[in-house]
Motif scaffolding. Structure first.
Motif, PDB file in Angstrom:
ATOM      1  N   UNK A 135       0.818  -1.307   0.265  1.00 54.39           N
ATOM      2  CA  UNK A 135       0.018   0.053   0.067  1.00 54.39           C
ATOM      3  C   UNK A 135       0.943   1.074  -0.130  1.00 54.39           C
ATOM      4  N   UNK A 136       2.004   0.965   0.862  1.00 53.52           N
ATOM      5  CA  UNK A 136       2.836   2.363   0.727  1.00 53.52           C
ATOM      6  C   UNK A 136       3.565   2.448  -0.920  1.00 53.52           C
ATOM      7  N   UNK A 137       3.891   1.334  -1.607  1.00 51.97           N
ATOM      8  CA  UNK A 137       4.318   1.478  -2.986  1.00 51.97           C
ATOM      9  C   UNK A 137       3.237   2.130  -3.806  1.00 51.97           C
ATOM     10  N   UNK A 153      -9.310   2.499   2.596  1.00 50.99           N
ATOM     11  CA  UNK A 153     -10.796   2.073   2.441  1.00 50.99           C
ATOM     12  C   UNK A 153     -10.592   1.186   0.804  1.00 50.99           C
ATOM     13  N   UNK A 154     -10.157   1.934   0.008  1.00 49.87           N
ATOM     14  CA  UNK A 154     -10.057   1.495  -1.316  1.00 49.87           C
ATOM     15  C   UNK A 154      -9.185   0.017  -1.524  1.00 49.87           C
ATOM     16  N   UNK A 155      -8.004   0.493  -0.795  1.00 49.01           N
ATOM     17  CA  UNK A 155      -7.307  -0.748  -0.662  1.00 49.01           C
ATOM     18  C   UNK A 155      -7.812  -2.183  -0.107  1.00 49.01           C
ATOM     19  N   UNK A 156      -8.536  -1.838   1.074  1.00 48.18           N
ATOM     20  CA  UNK A 156      -9.031  -3.019   1.764  1.00 48.18           C
ATOM     21  C   UNK A 156     -10.329  -3.485   0.791  1.00 48.18           C
ATOM     22  N   UNK A 157     -11.114  -2.606  -0.075  1.00 50.95           N
ATOM     23  CA  UNK A 157     -11.993  -3.268  -0.895  1.00 50.95           C
ATOM     24  C   UNK A 157     -11.650  -3.892  -2.083  1.00 50.95           C
ATOM     25  N   UNK A 158     -10.597  -3.503  -2.501  1.00 53.98           N
ATOM     26  CA  UNK A 158      -9.957  -4.268  -3.745  1.00 53.98           C
ATOM     27  C   UNK A 158      -9.360  -5.885  -3.089  1.00 53.98           C
ATOM     28  N   UNK A 159      -8.773  -5.883  -1.943  1.00 55.28           N
ATOM     29  CA  UNK A 159      -8.448  -7.172  -1.504  1.00 55.28           C
ATOM     30  C   UNK A 159      -9.837  -8.051  -0.815  1.00 55.28           C
ATOM     31  N   UNK A 160     -10.973  -7.192  -0.492  1.00 55.53           N
ATOM     32  CA  UNK A 160     -12.184  -7.820  -0.030  1.00 55.53           C
ATOM     33  C   UNK A 160     -12.700  -8.472  -1.409  1.00 55.53           C
ATOM     34  N   UNK A 187     -15.973   7.019 -10.851  1.00 53.60           N
ATOM     35  CA  UNK A 187     -16.133   5.687 -11.009  1.00 53.60           C
ATOM     36  C   UNK A 187     -14.915   5.097 -11.833  1.00 53.60           C
ATOM     37  N   UNK A 188     -14.618   3.963 -11.291  1.00 46.17           N
ATOM     38  CA  UNK A 188     -13.277   3.568 -11.684  1.00 46.17           C
ATOM     39  C   UNK A 188     -13.005   1.845 -11.541  1.00 46.17           C
ATOM     40  N   UNK A 189     -12.280   1.148 -12.348  1.00 44.61           N
ATOM     41  CA  UNK A 189     -12.168  -0.044 -12.015  1.00 44.61           C
ATOM     42  C   UNK A 189     -11.318  -0.605 -10.936  1.00 44.61           C
ATOM     43  N   UNK A 190     -10.514   0.276 -10.362  1.00 43.73           N
ATOM     44  CA  UNK A 190      -9.767  -0.101  -9.060  1.00 43.73           C
ATOM     45  C   UNK A 190     -10.328   0.808  -7.954  1.00 43.73           C
ATOM     46  N   UNK A 191     -10.382   0.066  -6.795  1.00 42.68           N
ATOM     47  CA  UNK A 191     -10.913   0.676  -5.708  1.00 42.68           C
ATOM     48  C   UNK A 191      -9.692   1.664  -5.014  1.00 42.68           C
ATOM     49  N   UNK A 192      -8.647   1.148  -4.966  1.00 40.54           N
ATOM     50  CA  UNK A 192      -7.710   1.873  -4.520  1.00 40.54           C
ATOM     51  C   UNK A 192      -7.434   3.173  -5.194  1.00 40.54           C
TER      52      UNK A 192
END
Lengths: 132, 355
Positions: free
Chosen positions: B107-109, B186-193, B286-291
């Motif tokens: 996530x830092x990267x 939140x976006x990062x977590x949602x992508x993993x979810x 609106x985008x294909x990637x939550x992060x």
């Protein structure tokens, strides 16, 4: 013709299939009632959840005030005119109160510090989620 | 005359068809809802997972796996409570190379990459500024900080370019760098979810974390329909139907704010001024990637009505709706085609295309 003979005449006029249709129509009435009658079980509900407990449901069409015990204290929720809002909260920021009234199925408002959420749920909701 | 001939044969057929239709409707009405829904307080917010057509057991198992992941991520990424990110921040303050928990590095990267793409408007290195404003707290501050305190931090501005990574080692070239991943977590977590749901064989679902969401699939043949909250009034500003694998993220000045002497101070800080960004009430992406959607909604909010278009192009964002403080709605043409307003907004400005 007396009533008994009228009934006998009706029995002669209707086949078994006709009786099944009549019975089916009568059985179907409660379903239609629940779909279309205002304030029926099919109408919108307010879902109140505290932490990870099972949520409770109350109808949105009955005006009332509810005191909900959360993790910090009591949140007060008001339902009026098919809308719902937080009116009192033990949290510091009071964002739950500031968010005002909610009336659309799919809307959720939560007091995160008190871990109380209020959602309007309906099986025929227009929205699958609310973005904010 | 026999009873069977009391009614014409055609009439009996009509009755039987009506009966069959009635039974069909009854069966449909009695079917359990195909949408499984679970809600939980995790990741410091309210998370709702909706899964369509997967069966209760599989949906429950998948949802619980996602929520467990969110719990772990919350511990790792929390900006001001002890945890992996807190340890990273302690090490960054030394400006020495140090080995950090590998769980924090992806996530830092990503944050470094999105910082560059947003021309520095998405800047999670400003944790000290966020703390100064009092937004690294469960409560809210009563007043803004002194301008002199802000100026001190701006004198040697913290940036993600000052965060250097070498394998699992990290250092900061500026001791002021403190990571606060609230604009991307939140976006990062949602992508993993979403990945976790797909591992469980789920292909139609929404993960909604505190109002920001990602949708995959739909409800059978129908799309998921999302209501976008009005930034200034109760209720919904507009609706949008998602396509497969799309995030809808909004940054708004109503999410975390306090008022002082008649002014609203919200949590989206402009790293250039050290103060809450002005001129915008909400930005929806609106985008294909939550992060990326998460970072972009923050960056475009800070960019404002004049610069959002250029920043969105640079970040590769295709759908943007920005509501300015006077209520004017700015959109690119592709977004304008997808947005349906509940009530007409006071004014709509459609920009040139983003791609």
């Amino acid at each position: 013709m007396n009533p008994d003979s009228k009934l006998a005449g009706l029995r002669h006029m209707l086949t078994t299939a006709d009786w099944v249709v009549v019975a089916g129509a009568l059985l179907f009435l409660p379903v239609l009632y629940s779909y279309y009658w205002p304030g029926s079980a099919r109408a919108e509900l307010v879902e109140i959840q505290v932490a990870d407990q099972e949520p409770m449901h109350v109808p949105l069409h009955i005006d009332r005030r509810l005191a909900i015990q959360g993790e910090l204290g009591t949140s007060e929720i008001q339902i009026r005119d098919h809308r719902v809002r937080f009116t009192r909260s033990p949290c510091e920021a009071k964002l739950c109160i500031a968010s005002g009234w909610h009336e659309h199925a799919g809307e959720t408002v939560a007091c995160l510090p008190n871990r109380v959420s209020v959602s309007i749920v309906s099986s025929d909701s227009v929205y699958d989620a609310i973005n904010y | 005359m026999t009873r069977a001939t009391c009614l014409p044969r055609r009439a009996r057929r009509v009755y039987l068809i009506a009966l069959a239709l009635g039974i069909l409707l009854l069966v449909q009405a009695c079917q359990p809802d195909k949408v499984y829904r679970q809600q939980a307080f995790v990741f410091g917010t309210l998370v709702e997972i909706r899964i369509w057509g997967a069966g209760q057991e599989r949906a429950r198992a998948a949802s619980q796996a996602v929520l467990r992941d969110f719990d772990k991520l919350h511990e790792i990424l929390h900006a001001w409570k002890p945890g992996a990110l807190g340890r990273v921040n302690q090490l960054l303050a030394t400006t020495e190379w140090a080995t950090v928990s590998p769980s924090t590095l992806p996530i830092i990267e990503q944050s470094k990459r999105l910082y560059s793409m947003s021309d520095g408007l998405f800047n999670p290195a400003i944790g000290r500024l966020i703390a100064l404003w009092g937004f690294q707290n469960d409560g809210l501050p009563e007043h803004p900080p002194q301008q002199s305190e802000i100026d001190k931090l701006l004198a040697a501005p913290a940036t993600m370019d000052q965060v250097l990574i070498d394998g699992i080692r990290i250092r900061a070239s500026n001791p002021s760098v403190r990571l606060d991943l609230g604009g991307i977590g939140k976006g990062y977590a949602i992508d993993l979810g979403i990945q976790r749901l797909e591992e469980h064989g789920i292909h139609s679902a929404i993960i909604n974390a505190g109002g920001d969401l990602h949708a995959i699939g739909g409800k059978g043949e129908r799309p998921w329909v999302i209501g976008i909250r009005h930034p200034r009034k109760d209720g919904i500003l507009a609706t949008v139907a998602t396509r497969d694998n799309e995030s809808v993220f909004t940054s708004g000045d109503y999410e975390r704010f306090f008022e002082h002497q008649g002014s609203r101070y919200h949590h989206i800080l402009d790293p250039r001024t050290g103060r809450p960004a002005r001129g915008v009430t909400s930005v929806t992406v609106i985008h294909h990637n939550a992060t990326e959607a998460d970072a972009a909604s923050t960056a475009l909010f800070i960019a404002g009505a004049d610069a959002w278009h250029a920043v969105a192009r640079k970040m590769g964002i295709r759908y943007v709706m920005l509501v300015s403080s006077d209520g004017t709605v700015h959109m690119n043409p592709a977004m304008a085609e997808r947005i349906h307003f509940e009530d007409e907004p006071p004014a709509v400005v459609v920009s040139g295309p983003l791609q």
